[in-house]
Design an enzyme around this catalytic site. Structure first.
Site, PDB file in Angstrom:
ATOM      1  N   ASP A 103      41.279  39.076  33.416  1.00  0.00           N
ATOM      2  CA  ASP A 103      41.780  39.751  34.607  1.00  0.00           C
ATOM      3  C   ASP A 103      42.431  38.724  35.523  1.00  0.00           C
ATOM      4  O   ASP A 103      41.881  37.639  35.743  1.00  0.00           O
ATOM      5  CB  ASP A 103      40.622  40.435  35.352  1.00  0.00           C
ATOM      6  CG  ASP A 103      40.768  41.943  35.377  1.00  0.00           C
ATOM      7  OD1 ASP A 103      41.841  42.405  35.786  1.00  0.00           O
ATOM      8  OD2 ASP A 103      39.827  42.648  35.000  1.00  0.00           O
ATOM      9  N   ASP A 202      45.576  42.790  38.138  1.00  0.00           N
ATOM     10  CA  ASP A 202      44.911  43.738  39.031  1.00  0.00           C
ATOM     11  C   ASP A 202      45.745  44.057  40.270  1.00  0.00           C
ATOM     12  O   ASP A 202      46.269  43.143  40.917  1.00  0.00           O
ATOM     13  CB  ASP A 202      43.562  43.135  39.455  1.00  0.00           C
ATOM     14  CG  ASP A 202      42.771  44.037  40.372  1.00  0.00           C
ATOM     15  OD1 ASP A 202      42.243  45.059  39.888  1.00  0.00           O
ATOM     16  OD2 ASP A 202      42.666  43.729  41.579  1.00  0.00           O
ATOM     17  N   HIS A 332      36.937  50.600  33.874  1.00  0.00           N
ATOM     18  CA  HIS A 332      35.863  50.254  34.801  1.00  0.00           C
ATOM     19  C   HIS A 332      35.994  50.955  36.148  1.00  0.00           C
ATOM     20  O   HIS A 332      35.071  50.886  36.964  1.00  0.00           O
ATOM     21  CB  HIS A 332      35.839  48.741  35.018  1.00  0.00           C
ATOM     22  CG  HIS A 332      37.088  48.229  35.686  1.00  0.00           C
ATOM     23  ND1 HIS A 332      38.320  48.263  35.077  1.00  0.00           N
ATOM     24  CD2 HIS A 332      37.301  47.690  36.898  1.00  0.00           C
ATOM     25  CE1 HIS A 332      39.227  47.769  35.897  1.00  0.00           C
ATOM     26  NE2 HIS A 332      38.640  47.415  37.016  1.00  0.00           N
TER      27      HIS A 332
END
Length: 563
Positions: A103, A202, A332
């Site tokens: 990430d 992200d 998630h």
């Protein structure tokens, strides 16, 4: 070791498995999953058939937002292990033919990051320009953060506020500062030099803010307005994204997967075209069909399969016209797909298989979120103090503030909580599901004694799906083929065909609780995969059970006659 391949679009052939490290496998029995736990389960992942893992943040962090609040981009959080552990994982994964992506969180940092701490200590510090500070006796505007409350947090000893699109402990970085941008690029390149295959990026569409910082008409009883229209995919972001790509990703044959909410379809070519910012992006238009807004869970919708199908069709057509997509049904930030898309009476193994088939054979790279392959369902919690997720807690109290009862608020949160997919992975039927020998950081779902990674028919089905796409007789069609949605089917049927050269593969899924008859195109078909044990054919019509999915290969006359 950098990936050396002539094919610049090597990632189109991958199957990517998302790991939430805190909940995957606990190797040292402290109740928290870790890097060595992931390493221990590499053989499981290899047997499943996936080719790449995406690991959610493992960097140094106070864990306010479970690692998406980073205090050191190049450090490993001690609860997950050490950099030596990561290096070992990377080496062993590569030996098994499994690539690793991480990430990349570069919209904000933790308020415990040294840059922010330096900015707090000295108002003349150059690090103050690494973040967004505004002077004033009151908040500079009425924008609401994604996690609720004002986007502004006052400094304790100054009439100065700092900006945070997410939690107050996640101050946004000031991308208008070229020095800050170069710091980030250096960090990114050092990770790529280490040998990872790329990044999932992200909240990347939040890096450009409207510089007028003007207030907006209130959209809630709190007197605030969502910050999204002023902070997400704003004009000028293309300068930052092109520079990011040029200074980092373009130098490596890496894969980049953008979390890019707020991008209108007419701009997809800029993001994923041949000269796009990223290899692929996630499209949330169909995954968020159950709520009006991904961050306001109390605004529920009464969606229909027809509406879902139209959104999915539009998404796939736009992705096909412009580049490549990242296909998913869980992650998630989402609840379990079985609980979201399937009516309670039918939340069975067969329905879990059907949901998998519905999305897995779409055009694009399929993503599997951990334990999705087990057919997991949402966990039902009774009180708000059982939740860890800050977004769940915010939505609970905002729901009550908006006039809903505590019972209604709890229902909204149970349906949509991000904790639903963050429960520890059940490896077996022992106490704590073989995840750990001690009480996990987040409670297990109640189903783990009967639903786990042992003797699981959904898991066996996922292995078949992956093998079919990667090595099966229709692999070329499922990876390279175009997609065409079929119109002459009932509203409750999601149907499409994949076409490559002269071969066609048909996918039919009944996304409803009623039996449906489907007219087949003329020809002879081979059954490749079926979510159920039986398949009824009446004349030239398929009869599908509620939540049944089939994959068929059309046999043309040439191959039938052996010519």
């Amino acid at each position: 070791m950098n990936i050396e391949m002539k094919d610049k679009k090597w990632w189109e052939k991958e199957v990517i498995y998302q790991i939430y490290p805190k909940s995957f496998k606990d190797s040292n029995n402290d109740g928290i999953g870790d890097i060595q736990g992931i390493r221990e389960k590499l053989p499981y992942l290899k047997e499943l058939g996936i080719t790449m893992i995406w690991i959610c943040p493992i960097f140094t962090s106070p864990m306010v937002d479970n690692g998406y609040d980073i205090s050191d981009f190049e450090g490993i959080n001690p609860e997950f292990g050490t950099m030596a552990d990561f290096d070992q994982l990377l080496e062993e994964a590569n030996e098994l033919g499994i690539k690793v992506i991480l990430d990349l969180v570069i919209n904000h940092t933790s308020d415990e990051h040294p840059w922010f701490q330096a900015a707090l200590k000295d108002k003349e510090s150059p690090y103050r320009d690494y973040y967004i500070f505004k002077k004033g006796k009151t908040e500079p505007n009425n924008w609401r953060s994604i996690f609720g409350g004002s986007v502004w947090e006052k400094l304790p000893d100054e009439e100065v506020y700092y900006f945070h699109a997410f939690d107050k402990k996640q101050p946004d970085l000031n991308w208008e500062n070229p020095v800050l941008r170069q710091e980030l690029y250096g960090m990114i390149n050092r990770w790529l030099e280490k040998g990872i295959a790329g990044f999932r990026i992200d909240s990347i569409t939040f890096i450009k803010k409207d510089q007028d910082f003007a207030s907006l008409p209130a959209d809630g009883v709190d007197g605030l307005a969502s910050c999204k229209s002023k902070t997400r995919n704003r004009p000028g972001i293309e300068v930052f994204l092109n520079e990011l790509k040029r200074e980092t990703f373009e130098k490596y044959n890496c894969v980049t997967v953008g979390e890019a909410p707020g991008v209108p379809y007419e701009e997809y070519g800029d993001f994923i075209g041949d000269d796009g910012y990223f290899s692929m992006i996630f499209d949330f238009n169909y995954s968020d069909i159950d709520v009006e807004s991904g961050s306001d869970w109390f605004k529920r919708t009464n969606w229909t399969t027809k509406e879902f199908k139209e959104k999915l069709k539009r998404s796939q057509e736009v992705l096909q016209a412009n580049g490549w997509g990242a296909n998913f049904i869980e992650n998630h930030d989402q609840p379990r797909a079985l609980s979201k898309f399937i009516k309670p009476k039918y939340q069975t193994d067969e329905a879990a298989k059907a949901l998998g088939m519905l999305y897995f054979f779409l055009r694009g790279t399929p993503f599997i979120y951990q334990a999705q392959e087990l057919g997991m369902q949402n966990a039902k919690r009774k009180t708000i103090d059982q939740f860890n997720d800050i977004s769940s807690i915010d939505n609970y109290y905002r729901s009550i503030q908006e006039g809903f009862s505590p019972e209604e608020a709890m229902s909204f949160v149970n349906q949509r909580s991000r904790d639903n997919t963050r429960t520890p992975f059940p490896w077996n039927d022992s106490q704590y599901g073989g995840f750990s020998t001690t009480t996990p950081w987040l409670a297990m779902t109640e189903e783990y004694p009967s639903r786990n990674a042992q003797q699981n028919q959904v898991l066996a089905h996922y292995k078949k799906m992956i093998e079919l796409r990667q090595q099966g007789i229709v692999s070329d069609i499922l990876t390279k083929g175009t997609i065409v949605f079929l119109e002459n089917v009932p509203d409750n049927i999601v149907a499409y065909k994949r076409v490559f050269k002269e071969t066609e593969v048909y996918s039919y899924t009944n996304l409803s609780d009623t039996e449906e008859l489907i007219p087949l195109e003329k020809g002879v078909f081979d059954l490749l995969l079926n979510s159920h044990d039986d398949l009824a054919v009446e004349g030239n019509e398929l009869k599908l059970h509620p939540y049944q999915s089939v994959l068929l290969k059309k046999i043309n006359e040439v191959s039938r006659n052996g010519n």
